[in-house]
Enzyme design. Structure first.
Site: not given
Length: 476
Positions: A446-448
């Site tokens: 998850d790039h967050r």
């Protein structure tokens, strides 16, 4: 005289809202005791045997095997009291007071402080407070039986004659409905519950009554429709229409495990901005290390357990990836412990059992827990607690004979490691071309919760441990 109590499908926990009847464990006419399992149901997470909180004689079953019921829908009815006591030898296990509609009467037949032992959310073990439901003055219970059993499945009795003008008048007073599901079903279909006469005890309106009224209204509407040429229903958008002489189109309901998987993966793709990186690794030394472990005696160590041990060590170095995102609070939640999920393919579909506190286990303990959970998954006996609460997932799709994949993150987790098959391939080793055991590792995150540098560092550390297992000695 005997009293007929209705047992509804209870809340099975973990936010489950429906279940499918897999197998009835009792027949109409059977004598049951308190806490006796009466039906086996399948939820989106597991197979569950549902115990009945009443003791008596089964008078009706609602739903055939394969039917999907929402929580709160009737499962069966049980006759308790004098008649039931005569058939059960004195009625020592009379009905445990659970439903508020019958708690006052049931309390008189159950010793004080005594109740059902097994617990499912929605009905319990202690005696309910005595309350008596109010019934509208002048309402009488229909003389005809409340339901008739057809092949062991109860359906509401059909009225013998059209109601009179007086009976069609809408009376004053409270509507005899307990279930919110029945109220919602009637409201969504524009049905006035005040105009109905229930088939349940004391005129209680059941879900079956509402469904019967809706079917009757639909039949009347079709009868009054103008006769004409047969109408052809157009195929829904995105579904090809079958040719008149071609193969039929088959529709498979998205329910049970298949429906749960579809919902979760769709949510993951909708909410999570994921990215994937991958690397090939020389697993020759890892396989030699495993062979040496297994040659020393004791329980055999699985490859999956060694990979899991590598994952927990990598997450200790990169804790950003053992996390989830709280979208409402706009916060990243980093978990202190690693609850490791692993993908398991079963005859019922894909499930992800969870190994609790995987970071505290050694390879031998991980091997035993993987074996136990895999066996339970194949038998369909995993509990909801064993299928939820994961913080990271390991997916070994190499067992299907494939090299690589781009896994979909198991929502609400933040990352998943995918492992392909380990096969002999040409590889440059110590400056020379050799045949080595090579595996492809793919990592979706998850790039967050992190940037590519963190994800790349995690995957590189995993690959280093696969190629040189001695690297793990630094953290043992």
């Amino acid at each position: 005289m005997a009293q007929v109590l209705e047992f509804k499908l209870p809340d099975l926990g973990e936010g489950l809202t429906e279940a499918e009847i897999v197998r009835w464990l009792v027949e109409v006419g059977d004598v049951v005791v308190v806490d006796q399992p009466v039906v086996e149901v399948e939820t989106a997470k597991a197979m569950v045997e549902v115990p009945c909180p009443y003791g008596g004689v089964v008078t009706a079953r609602f739903g055939a095997e394969g039917t999907e019921l929402p929580v709160g829908a009737p499962l069966l009815t049980v006759a308790v009291g004098e008649t039931a006591e005569g058939r059960t030898g004195g009625g020592a296990d009379a009905a445990a007071p659970v439903d508020a509609a019958h708690s006052a009467d049931a309390a008189g037949r159950t010793p004080a402080g005594e109740g059902s032992g097994n617990v499912l959310v929605g009905y319990g073990t202690s005696e309910a407070p005595a309350r008596r439901r109010r019934v509208r003055p002048g309402r009488t219970t229909p003389a005809a039986p409340a339901a008739r059993a057809v092949n062991g499945t109860a359906t509401p009795s059909e009225p013998s004659a059209a109601p009179s003008a007086a009976s069609r008048a809408v009376p004053d007073g409270p509507v005899p409905v307990i279930s919110p599901l029945v109220r919602r079903l009637a409201r969504q279909n524009g049905l006035d519950l005040r105009e109905m006469t229930g088939s349940g005890p004391d005129g209680l309106i059941l879900r079956a009554d509402v469904e019967y009224a809706l079917r009757a209204a639909a039949t009347q509407g079709r009868t009054e429709a103008t006769a004409g040429a047969p109408r052809t229903q157009a195929a829904p958008a995105g579904v090809p229409a079958a040719a008149p002489d071609g193969p039929a189109v088959t529709r498979v309901p998205l329910k049970g495990i298949r429906g749960a998987v579809a919902d979760k993966l769709s949510r993951s793709r909708t909410e999570i901005p994921d990215a994937t990186c991958w690397v090939d690794a020389d697993a020759t030394e890892l396989m030699r290390t495993r062979a040496a472990m297994n040659a020393s005696g004791g329980p055999k160590i699985s490859v999956l357990a060694l990979l899991a041990r590598i994952c927990t060590a990598a997450l200790a170095r990169f804790p950003e990836l053992n996390a989830s995102v709280d979208t409402e609070a706009r916060e990243i939640v980093r978990h202190g412990g690693v609850h490791l999920g692993f993908a398991a393919q079963t005859d019922r579909g894909l499930v992800v059992p969870v190994v609790r506190d995987a970071h505290t286990r050694d390879a031998e303990s991980l091997t035993a827990e993987f074996a136990r959970l895999t066996e339970a998954a194949r038998a369909g006996t995993l509990t909801p607690a064993e299928l939820t609460g994961g913080t990271f997932t390991l997916n070994n799709y190499g067992v299907f004979g494939v090299d690589g994949s781009t896994p979909i993150i198991n929502h609400p987790e933040a990352a998943m490691l995918g492992v392909g098959r380990i096969v002999p391939k040409p590889w440059v080793h110590e400056g020379e071309l050799a045949v080595r055991q090579v595996v492809q590792l793919s990592f979706t995150f998850d790039h967050r919760v992190c940037d590519g540098g963190t994800a790349g560092g995690f995957l590189r550390y995993v690959a280093d441990c696969v190629e040189q297992p001695a690297v793990l000695l630094r953290t043992l």
